[in-house]
Motif scaffolding. Sequence first.
Motif, PDB file in Angstrom:
ATOM      1  N   ALA A   1      -3.306   3.333 -15.693  1.00 26.12           N
ATOM      2  CA  ALA A   1      -2.162   3.589 -14.808  1.00 26.12           C
ATOM      3  C   ALA A   1      -2.228   2.726 -13.556  1.00 26.12           C
ATOM      4  N   ILE A   2      -1.055   2.301 -13.116  1.00 26.31           N
ATOM      5  CA  ILE A   2      -0.967   1.555 -11.850  1.00 26.31           C
ATOM      6  C   ILE A   2      -1.100   2.556 -10.708  1.00 26.31           C
ATOM      7  N   ILE A   3      -1.976   2.236  -9.769  1.00 26.55           N
ATOM      8  CA  ILE A   3      -2.189   3.064  -8.575  1.00 26.55           C
ATOM      9  C   ILE A   3      -1.624   2.278  -7.386  1.00 26.55           C
ATOM     10  N   GLY A   4      -1.269   2.988  -6.322  1.00 30.31           N
ATOM     11  CA  GLY A   4      -0.480   2.363  -5.264  1.00 30.31           C
ATOM     12  C   GLY A   4      -1.115   1.293  -4.402  1.00 30.31           C
ATOM     13  N   ARG A   5      -1.653   0.257  -5.013  1.00 31.02           N
ATOM     14  CA  ARG A   5      -2.128  -0.929  -4.292  1.00 31.02           C
ATOM     15  C   ARG A   5      -1.725  -2.143  -5.106  1.00 31.02           C
ATOM     16  N   TYR A   6      -1.149  -3.131  -4.422  1.00 29.89           N
ATOM     17  CA  TYR A   6      -0.686  -4.338  -5.096  1.00 29.89           C
ATOM     18  C   TYR A   6      -0.975  -5.530  -4.191  1.00 29.89           C
ATOM     19  N   VAL A   7      -1.261  -6.678  -4.800  1.00 31.02           N
ATOM     20  CA  VAL A   7      -1.175  -7.937  -4.057  1.00 31.02           C
ATOM     21  C   VAL A   7      -0.080  -8.721  -4.764  1.00 31.02           C
TER      22      VAL A   7
ATOM     23  N   VAL B   1       5.052  -0.700 -18.234  1.00 35.05           N
ATOM     24  CA  VAL B   1       6.194   0.194 -18.436  1.00 35.05           C
ATOM     25  C   VAL B   1       6.140   1.274 -17.374  1.00 35.05           C
ATOM     26  N   GLU B   2       7.282   1.547 -16.768  1.00 37.69           N
ATOM     27  CA  GLU B   2       7.315   2.585 -15.740  1.00 37.69           C
ATOM     28  C   GLU B   2       7.470   3.960 -16.391  1.00 37.69           C
ATOM     29  N   LYS B   3       6.540   4.822 -16.123  1.00 33.73           N
ATOM     30  CA  LYS B   3       6.563   6.235 -16.524  1.00 33.73           C
ATOM     31  C   LYS B   3       6.984   6.469 -17.985  1.00 33.73           C
TER      32      LYS B   3
ATOM     33  N   ILE C   1       0.853  -1.189   0.000  1.00 30.38           N
ATOM     34  CA  ILE C   1       0.000   0.000   0.000  1.00 30.38           C
ATOM     35  C   ILE C   1       0.889   1.240   0.000  1.00 30.38           C
ATOM     36  N   LEU C   2       0.700   2.105  -0.998  1.00 26.79           N
ATOM     37  CA  LEU C   2       1.450   3.375  -1.045  1.00 26.79           C
ATOM     38  C   LEU C   2       0.543   4.436  -0.436  1.00 26.79           C
ATOM     39  N   SER C   3       0.971   4.994   0.696  1.00 25.24           N
ATOM     40  CA  SER C   3       0.010   5.792   1.460  1.00 25.24           C
ATOM     41  C   SER C   3      -0.281   7.153   0.851  1.00 25.24           C
ATOM     42  N   ASP C   4       0.471   7.587  -0.167  1.00 27.41           N
ATOM     43  CA  ASP C   4       0.076   8.870  -0.761  1.00 27.41           C
ATOM     44  C   ASP C   4      -1.036   8.697  -1.793  1.00 27.41           C
ATOM     45  N   ASP C   5      -1.363   7.483  -2.161  1.00 26.03           N
ATOM     46  CA  ASP C   5      -2.578   7.256  -2.944  1.00 26.03           C
ATOM     47  C   ASP C   5      -3.709   6.994  -1.954  1.00 26.03           C
ATOM     48  N   ILE C   6      -4.570   7.985  -1.783  1.00 24.94           N
ATOM     49  CA  ILE C   6      -5.715   7.833  -0.889  1.00 24.94           C
ATOM     50  C   ILE C   6      -6.889   7.360  -1.745  1.00 24.94           C
TER      51      ILE C   6
ATOM     52  N   ILE D   1      15.350   1.228  -8.605  1.00 30.43           N
ATOM     53  CA  ILE D   1      14.884  -0.152  -8.809  1.00 30.43           C
ATOM     54  C   ILE D   1      13.363  -0.118  -8.741  1.00 30.43           C
ATOM     55  N   GLN D   2      12.752  -0.385  -9.880  1.00 26.89           N
ATOM     56  CA  GLN D   2      11.312  -0.172 -10.021  1.00 26.89           C
ATOM     57  C   GLN D   2      10.535  -1.467  -9.805  1.00 26.89           C
ATOM     58  N   LEU D   3       9.469  -1.381  -9.017  1.00 29.95           N
ATOM     59  CA  LEU D   3       8.590  -2.535  -8.819  1.00 29.95           C
ATOM     60  C   LEU D   3       7.968  -2.957 -10.156  1.00 29.95           C
ATOM     61  N   THR D   4       7.629  -1.963 -10.966  1.00 32.52           N
ATOM     62  CA  THR D   4       7.047  -2.250 -12.295  1.00 32.52           C
ATOM     63  C   THR D   4       7.978  -3.164 -13.098  1.00 32.52           C
ATOM     64  N   ASP D   5       9.278  -2.891 -13.070  1.00 31.70           N
ATOM     65  CA  ASP D   5      10.234  -3.715 -13.837  1.00 31.70           C
ATOM     66  C   ASP D   5      10.312  -5.129 -13.250  1.00 31.70           C
TER      67      ASP D   5
ATOM     68  N   SER E   1       3.699   9.965 -15.310  1.00 27.02           N
ATOM     69  CA  SER E   1       3.846   9.946 -13.845  1.00 27.02           C
ATOM     70  C   SER E   1       3.555   8.569 -13.250  1.00 27.02           C
ATOM     71  N   TYR E   2       3.244   7.592 -14.095  1.00 28.56           N
ATOM     72  CA  TYR E   2       2.749   6.304 -13.587  1.00 28.56           C
ATOM     73  C   TYR E   2       3.415   5.107 -14.271  1.00 28.56           C
ATOM     74  N   GLY E   3       3.234   3.947 -13.639  1.00 25.50           N
ATOM     75  CA  GLY E   3       3.448   2.711 -14.364  1.00 25.50           C
ATOM     76  C   GLY E   3       2.217   2.509 -15.236  1.00 25.50           C
ATOM     77  N   ILE E   4       2.423   2.178 -16.511  1.00 22.18           N
ATOM     78  CA  ILE E   4       1.295   2.054 -17.443  1.00 22.18           C
ATOM     79  C   ILE E   4       1.261   0.619 -17.974  1.00 22.18           C
TER      80      ILE E   4
HETATM   81  C1  G1P Z   1       4.918   4.538  -8.024  1.00 24.31           C
HETATM   82  C2  G1P Z   1       5.087   3.412  -9.054  1.00 24.31           C
HETATM   83  C3  G1P Z   1       4.235   3.678 -10.285  1.00 24.31           C
HETATM   84  C4  G1P Z   1       2.797   3.888  -9.873  1.00 24.31           C
HETATM   85  C5  G1P Z   1       2.683   4.993  -8.811  1.00 24.31           C
HETATM   86  C6  G1P Z   1       1.275   5.077  -8.259  1.00 24.31           C
HETATM   87  O1  G1P Z   1       5.471   5.721  -8.565  1.00 24.31           O
HETATM   88  O2  G1P Z   1       6.465   3.318  -9.392  1.00 24.31           O
HETATM   89  O3  G1P Z   1       4.337   2.592 -11.166  1.00 24.31           O
HETATM   90  O4  G1P Z   1       2.030   4.229 -11.013  1.00 24.31           O
HETATM   91  O5  G1P Z   1       3.553   4.734  -7.699  1.00 24.31           O
HETATM   92  O6  G1P Z   1       1.137   6.127  -7.368  1.00 24.31           O
HETATM   93  P1  G1P Z   1       5.805   7.019  -7.679  1.00 24.31           P
HETATM   94  O7  G1P Z   1       4.524   7.811  -7.596  1.00 24.31           O
HETATM   95  O8  G1P Z   1       6.253   6.526  -6.340  1.00 24.31           O
HETATM   96  O9  G1P Z   1       6.870   7.750  -8.430  1.00 24.31           O
END
Ligand code: G1P
Length: 294
Positions: free
Chosen positions: A207-213, A194-196, A134-139, A233-237, A174-177
């Motif tokens: 776009a990938i949003i900050g939740r993953y299983v 692909v990352e960004k 969980i990426l906490s800046d994605d609410i 080092i990108q999670l997307t890669d 700005s995203y993983g696509i």
């Molecule tokens: C990260 C991921 C990206 C994803 C994004 C979602 O990027 O690397 O793939 O789309 O979170 O918020 P960041 O925003 O940390 O640069």
Amino acid sequence: MREKNDSSIRKAVFPAAGLGTRFLPATKASPKEMLPLVDKPLIQYGVEEAVASGMDEVIIITGRGKRAIEDHFDISFELEYELKEKNKLKLLAEVERISNMVHFSYIRQKKALGLGHAVLCSEPSVDGEPFAVILSDDIIDAKTPATRQLMDVYEKYRSPVVAICEVPRETVSSYGIIDAIEVERGVYQVREMVEKPSAEKAPSNLAIIGRYVLTPDIFDHLKQTRPGKGGEIQLTDGLQGLMKERPVYACRFRGVRYDAGDKLGFLKATVEYALKNQSLGGEFRKYLQGLNLK
Ligand code: G1P
């Protein structure tokens, strides 16, 4: 104690060692995860989502300057004592709830080498189980918590799942696509990620949003992942590598997402959450209406 081969998901990893450069200068000496959205820090929304999704362990990947996060989820002896003395029992209950929500553990990421590296740091605590990130800046404001929605997809397909949503074309960098085919309503099998990418090279606007299983086999791929976009080092890669061995799915979650790690996104989330707040909403609405904005 659950068995290791019980594949239900009970651990959530919170990468929180990032430098928060999009929110400077506020984040110079304070963690971006502690920015308050109305009356709770951003990371608490994520932790509450994890708990509401059924997790019983939260693993926070921290770094230097992030100690406020640990203090927030710990007991606060003096504060609790004072609140008790002054008979402020409602506040006391709220403060006590925060440290009792779930089991917390912390791992230090010594250098901010990227999201993939942060996730790799969690390997010893994840200990061979499938887990959420969980990426906490994605609410995400959702009736069914977004992480729970991903877990439901995982339980059906038994493979990693990323959260996605459509974004405007001009923001894809700005995203993983992902490039993907829909296998059922709102669920996709990913063909490529692909990352960004630039708007010209992006395979879609999903776009990938900050939740993953994720499944623990991601760690072997992250160990082999070389620095990618931005030298990180990108999670997307890592996931793109894993896709050579097993399918990866994407879930178009139902809910509204705010990018609270960005100044404008944070303001939008603040206004929306304040309007919905039980004790502040009414007054705040009146205040906004009185602004006579042109
Ligand atoms: C990260 C991921 C990206 C994803 C994004 C979602 O990027 O690397 O793939 O789309 O979170 O918020 P960041 O925003 O940390 O640069």
